[in-house]
Scaffold this active site. Structure first.
Site, PDB file in Angstrom:
ATOM      1  N   PHE B   8      27.053  47.456  43.006  1.00 39.78           N
ATOM      2  CA  PHE B   8      26.431  46.712  43.999  1.00 39.78           C
ATOM      3  C   PHE B   8      26.361  45.411  43.469  1.00 39.78           C
ATOM      4  CE2 PHE B   8      22.038  46.371  46.500  1.00 39.78           C
ATOM      5  CZ  PHE B   8      22.578  46.741  47.577  1.00 39.78           C
ATOM      6  N   THR B  82      33.238  49.252  42.506  1.00 36.40           N
ATOM      7  CA  THR B  82      32.765  48.721  41.221  1.00 36.40           C
ATOM      8  C   THR B  82      33.622  47.834  40.301  1.00 36.40           C
ATOM      9  OG1 THR B  82      33.990  50.871  39.999  1.00 36.40           O
ATOM     10  CG2 THR B  82      31.822  50.916  40.794  1.00 36.40           C
ATOM     11  N   VAL B 138      43.976  43.940  48.451  1.00 33.86           N
ATOM     12  CA  VAL B 138      44.761  42.957  48.517  1.00 33.86           C
ATOM     13  C   VAL B 138      44.527  41.856  49.419  1.00 33.86           C
ATOM     14  CG1 VAL B 138      47.147  42.269  48.716  1.00 33.86           C
ATOM     15  CG2 VAL B 138      46.549  44.428  47.821  1.00 33.86           C
ATOM     16  N   LYS B 211      48.184  42.967  42.712  1.00 31.78           N
ATOM     17  CA  LYS B 211      48.413  42.961  43.997  1.00 31.78           C
ATOM     18  C   LYS B 211      49.886  43.282  44.503  1.00 31.78           C
ATOM     19  CE  LYS B 211      44.503  40.085  44.728  1.00 31.78           C
ATOM     20  NZ  LYS B 211      44.084  38.546  44.958  1.00 31.78           N
TER      21      LYS B 211
END
Lengths: 163, 328
Positions: B8, B82, B138, B211
């Site tokens: 969160f 997370t 990405v 990425k």
């Protein structure tokens, strides 16, 4: 090169065929009929690229066999250009040696160098332009530069395209 | 559709705000971060959870852990947002495995698990008949993975390259614009919240490299790890180098590049013509995909940010809902 040939059907093809026979790449054909020339001879200019330096004599021989005479040859040896930037202690790591390592290949040369040295002991930056005979030779030259950079702890910034 | 949200922070809250603001027909039945959680089959009051978090409190009860939410909440899709860990992908990797094992779809923005364990997770998802989607890993808002998997299906991708890190792009833009040193531009990026206190992950090209690994492993069928990426960051760049590039109508950008056939996988500063579509300003990302049928396509957009990353997550959620989830 500038060629002279008979103004007859099939002559242009006869002149172009040897170029592909030696593995050359035709970049442009300029074919101008001069109105005043009452001759039966046609002037043609061809811009082409040959795979290696040794292919030129062979091409000239083939053209002669076709009855085409070569009037003029303008040669540009270093067709490929590539610009890189390097950062580091360029002078302390012998910049002229760095340049020599490329020049001594014989098929690639450093043709331009711009150097910026902002302060003593801080890294300098240089823009290096390399010209080479072929794309493969450019790849080799860039690889040499990469190896030198690793030895001398320099950063090499390569272009996004063109190697 | 019922979802459970893990995490969160900026992304999790962006998703919550988008669900509140738009009529997306999404009910959140589980929510947890490292400090607490809530499970409510009737639907969690997201506005109240945002308020609690906004006031510096936990989003729910300290007795409810993320693992509880994964194992016990009733949901169709686990939204795993997370913080990322690039070394072992945990604890996110464990949450994703557990949810897939329960035959729950998973949508994640977490680079670690996807970069490290995609083949295993994909097989687990297939075995359980569920989707695993990861668009947000990405380039934030840019729907790059959707575009390559759906829109460009049937194309062979010969090269994929671009600006994958907004922080570096901001620093380089500023160095070029105002002849700032790297240190000055970095300080400015920090002040504006574009760079972390420890900027290593961005400026050394690690983020961009991860990425590339994700795209290589999930789209281009390569099996690579972070160690396979040849990587050079931007920390040694000088304003003089940018000026030397500028003199030739070029600039310098941190470019990530994958050429599958040649086995090229690298992140490095490159000289790019200013006319090139990849030369974008500020924190933008830009990626060019070279294909056989469609030619070259360049995607430009925001690579990070709460709402922008939420956009990618919501795109994945609605993709799953439209194809799979029955009722809600």
């Amino acid at each position: 090169m500038k060629l002279e040939m008979k103004d007859q059907p099939g002559q242009l093809v006869a002149a172009l065929q040897p170029i592909s026979a030696v593995g050359g790449n035709i970049i442009a054909v300029i074919h101008q009929r001069e109105t005043l020339a009452a001759t039966e001879v046609l002037d043609v200019q061809i811009v082409l690229e040959l795979p290696e330096e040794g292919s030129l004599p062979k091409l000239l021989e083939l053209l002669r066999e076709q009855g085409v005479s070569v009037v003029r040859i303008g040669e540009q040896r270093l067709l490929y250009e590539c610009t890189l930037i390097t950062i580091g202690h360029l002078m302390h790591t012998d910049l002229s040696d760095t340049v020599d390592r490329i020049d001594t290949t014989g098929s690639a040369e450093v043709t331009d160098l711009s150097l910026a040295m902002p302060a003593i002991n801080s890294p300098s930056s240089a823009r290096i332009t390399i010209r080479s005979t072929t794309r493969a030779e450019m790849k080799k030259a860039v690889q040499i530069l990469r190896n030198v950079a690793e030895q001398k702890d320099l950063l090499i910034i390569e272009p996004l395209e063109g190697i | 559709m019922r979802i459970a949200i893990l995490g969160f922070g900026s992304v999790g809250r962006g998703i919550a705000r988008a669900i509140l603001a738009k009529n997306l027909d999404i009910t959140v039945t589980g929510l947890a971060d490292s400090k607490g959680g809530v499970i409510d089959p009737a639907g969690i009051d997201l506005a109240a959870a945002l308020d609690r978090k906004g006031n510096g409190g936990p989003c729910g009860s300290p007795d409810v852990t993320p693992s509880d939410v994964v194992a016990k909440a009733e949901y169709d899709v686990l939204v795993e947002v997370t913080p990322t860990d690039v070394d072992d992908g945990e604890p996110a990797l464990g949450y994703i495995r557990a949810a897939l094992g329960r035959s729950k779809h998973v949508v994640t923005s977490n680079k670690g698990p996807i970069a490290l364990a995609y083949p295993e997770l994909r097989d687990l998802a297939v075995a359980n008949g569920v989707f695993l989607r990861y668009e947000a890993t990405v380039c934030g808002a840019i729907p790059l993975i959707h575009a390559m998997q759906e829109g460009l299906a049937g194309n062979t991708i010969s090269r994929l390259y671009g600006v994958f890190n907004g922080t570096c792009n901001y620093i380089l833009t500023r160095m070029a614009e105002d002849s700032l040193t790297y240190e000055q531009a970095l300080a400015e990026a920090r002040e504006l919240g574009y760079a972390e206190a420890d900027p290593t992950y961005d400026v050394e090209g690690i983020d961009a490299a991860i990425k590339l690994v994700i795209l290589a492993n999930t789209i281009l069928d390569m099996r690579t790890t972070l160690d396979d990426v040849e990587r050079t960051g931007i920390t040694l760049l000088t304003p003089e180098a940018l000026r030397l590039a500028e003199d030739q109508d070029c600039t310098i950008r941190l470019i990530g590049e994958v050429v599958p056939e040649a086995g090229v996988l690298r992140v490095s500063p490159r000289i790019v013509s200013k006319a090139h579509p990849l030369v974008v300003e500020g924190t933008l990302n830009a990626v060019t995909v070279g294909t056989d049928l469609a030619g070259d396509l360049t995607f430009i957009g925001k690579g990070a940010g709460s709402t922008e990353t939420a956009s990618a997550v919501i795109g994945d959620l609605l993709y799953i809902r439209d194809r799979h989830v029955q009722g809600s």
